[in-house]
Design a protein around this motif. Structure first.
Motif, short mmCIF file in Angstrom:
data_model
loop_
_atom_site.label_atom_id
_atom_site.label_comp_id
_atom_site.label_asym_id
_atom_site.label_seq_id
_atom_site.Cartn_x
_atom_site.Cartn_y
_atom_site.Cartn_z
N UNK A 1 -56.83 1.13 13.75
CA UNK A 1 -57.13 2.77 13.29
C UNK A 1 -55.59 3.42 14.03
N UNK A 2 -54.79 4.18 12.91
CA UNK A 2 -53.89 4.85 13.09
C UNK A 2 -53.51 5.64 12.41
N UNK A 3 -52.30 6.18 13.05
CA UNK A 3 -51.93 7.70 12.25
C UNK A 3 -50.86 8.24 12.25
N UNK A 4 -50.27 8.55 11.07
CA UNK A 4 -48.35 8.98 10.94
C UNK A 4 -49.33 11.17 10.97
N UNK A 5 -47.74 11.20 11.32
CA UNK A 5 -47.50 12.55 11.37
C UNK A 5 -45.85 12.72 10.92
N UNK A 6 -46.24 13.60 10.08
CA UNK A 6 -44.64 13.88 9.03
C UNK A 6 -44.43 15.55 8.23
N UNK A 7 -43.44 16.02 8.31
CA UNK A 7 -43.62 17.06 8.11
C UNK A 7 -43.88 16.86 6.03
N UNK A 8 -45.05 18.23 5.79
CA UNK A 8 -46.53 17.57 4.64
C UNK A 8 -45.19 16.91 3.54
N UNK A 9 -43.88 16.91 2.93
CA UNK A 9 -43.82 16.55 1.47
C UNK A 9 -43.49 15.11 1.91
N UNK A 10 -43.03 14.16 3.12
CA UNK A 10 -43.08 13.56 3.48
C UNK A 10 -44.60 12.87 4.10
N UNK A 11 -45.72 13.32 4.61
CA UNK A 11 -46.99 12.69 4.52
C UNK A 11 -47.62 13.01 3.38
N UNK A 12 -47.41 13.89 2.30
CA UNK A 12 -47.67 13.55 0.60
C UNK A 12 -47.63 12.43 0.47
N UNK A 13 -46.25 11.91 0.24
CA UNK A 13 -46.26 10.61 0.05
C UNK A 13 -46.65 9.07 0.75
N UNK A 14 -46.64 9.86 2.02
CA UNK A 14 -46.65 8.08 2.68
C UNK A 14 -49.00 8.32 2.34
N UNK A 15 -49.32 9.31 1.96
CA UNK A 15 -50.86 9.21 2.26
C UNK A 15 -51.27 8.76 1.02
N UNK A 16 -50.37 8.89 -0.27
CA UNK A 16 -50.60 8.37 -1.34
C UNK A 16 -50.23 6.98 -1.57
N UNK A 17 -49.71 5.99 -0.92
CA UNK A 17 -49.27 4.78 -0.91
C UNK A 17 -50.72 4.30 -0.08
N UNK A 18 -50.74 5.02 1.19
CA UNK A 18 -52.00 4.86 2.32
C UNK A 18 -52.95 4.60 1.91
#
Length: 385
Positions: free
Chosen positions: A242-259
């Motif tokens: 279990x881990x997580x990424x924290x980023x500005x919203x547009x970056x986090x949205x892209x990361x979540x798509x791949x996630x």
């Protein structure tokens, strides 16, 4: 049949960490190589996961993670990292920090982009970079302090460099980057428009009163930083992933798509377990630091007694030891000799370097119960090169 393997893995090699673990198991030795962190998980974390299972929280979650955990992380970031984030749009829960790192690279970089690693580096960072078709680039930090120099960092950036990886506290060196050094990173990143990927999995394991500084909290670095954090080391649950990424919203949205595409979601009941763990009182984290500092001092004293010169870490739960004076041909020979003589496994320093600088170092993990650690130290004292 002889099917060809994919070209993308042609340059990948099994980790020396895995290889030394297997050799240690074959010989029935004590494994101070792999960062297993085999201390007990806090009752709050364990019982929180058990309750979630009993309550039937066993189905898919949102790909970005369950709301209670993201809320708890946002509060933790405010309290401990000096970061104010939107738990709905700027936090993505993933399958370990390795999962968050892979999703970040896939979402934000293109094949052929250069990404700068500071060596000694974490080997899984390098292999994930290679798997993504990125170009790894390197800047060697010199022991024992591993200081970051602005001119050297600026010179290491190439025309195709798009990102830089920071690991603080660092595996394998235990290096903690100061606010002054992170200001250097900010200036160079601004100058070259670099993405900063900050691996902070060891943030709560720091020594001698040092305070962890999250890169995203320094100046304007937060605008260009993906902070990757997790629970494996803090709660001794490396197998939970279990881990997580924290980023500005547009970056986090892209990361979540791949996630979502790679992992769908992190394990549901385990998310609730670590959410409960984040409610532990501050004394837990203070005790964690003091316990690991005590273990650090035990291993460093034992290494000195064995004629292996420790580079005393500032954080994390690893220590590099110099073998330059012992006359081995390379670090792997030294690690194998040590294991065969004493039954204690380490990792060759070459696993963490592209340059030859790692051939004079081996790494030990001291995240062990006291009895195991003291037995390992007693064995190490018998080592003769």
């Amino acid at each position: 049949m002889n099917f060809p393997i994919a070209k993308r893995i042609a340059d990948l090699r099994p980790s020396d960490i895995r290889l030394m673990t297997r050799e240690c198991e074959r010989l029935g030795g004590i494994n101070l190589g792999q960062g297993l962190g085999d201390l007990p998980a806090p009752p709050e974390v364990r019982d929180g996961a058990i309750k979630a299972i009993q309550d039937g929280r066993n189905t898919y979650t949102p790909s970005e993670g369950v709301t209670p955990l993201r809320l708890a992380i946002a509060e933790k970031l405010r309290r401990d990292n000096g970061l104010t984030v939107d738990p709905e749009q700027e936090i993505v829960i993933s399958n370990g920090t390795t999962g968050a790192f892979a999703a970040t690279l896939t979402a934000l970089l293109n094949p052929g982009d250069g990404i700068l690693l500071l060596e000694p580096y974490y080997g899984y960072h390098l292999n994930t970079i290679l798997l993504q078709g990125l170009e790894p680039q390197f800047l060697t930090l010199n022991p024992p302090e591993f200081d970051l120099d602005e001119a050297a960092l600026n010179a290491a950036v190439r025309p195709n460099t798009r990102a830089m990886v920071l690991c603080t506290p660092a595996n394998p060196s235990g290096k903690m980057f100061s606010a002054t050094e992170l200001a250097i990173v900010e200036r160079v990143a601004e100058r070259h428009n670099l993405l900063i990927i900050s691996d902070e999995i060891y943030e709560y394991i720091t020594y001698d009163g040092r305070q962890h500084v999250s890169p995203a909290s320094v100046g304007r670095l937060g605008e260009r930083t993906v902070s990757i954090m997790g629970f494996s080391k803090t709660f001794s649950i490396t197998g939970w992933r279990l881990g997580y990424a924290v980023a500005e919203a547009s970056l986090a949205s892209a990361i979540n798509l791949v996630n979502d595409l790679l992992y769908v979601c992190a394990p549901s009941p385990l998310q609730y377990g670590v959410a409960a763990g984040l409610e532990v009182p501050p004394e837990y984290f203070q005790h964690l630091r003091s316990e690991y500092q005590r273990k650090r001092d035990i291993i460093c004293e034992g290494l000195n007694d064995a004629g292996l010169t420790p580079l005393v870490p500032q954080g994390a739960y690893y220590v590099l030891a110099s073998i330059a004076h012992l006359g081995f041909a390379d670090a792997r020979s030294a690690a194998i000799s040590l294991l065969e003589q004493t039954g204690v496994a380490s990792v060759p320093g070459s696993a963490f370097y592209q340059s030859g600088a790692g051939e004079s170092l081996i790494r030990f993990c001291f995240a062990k119960d006291d009895a195991t650690l003291r037995e390992a130290v007693a064995r190490l004292r018998k080592f003769r090169s």
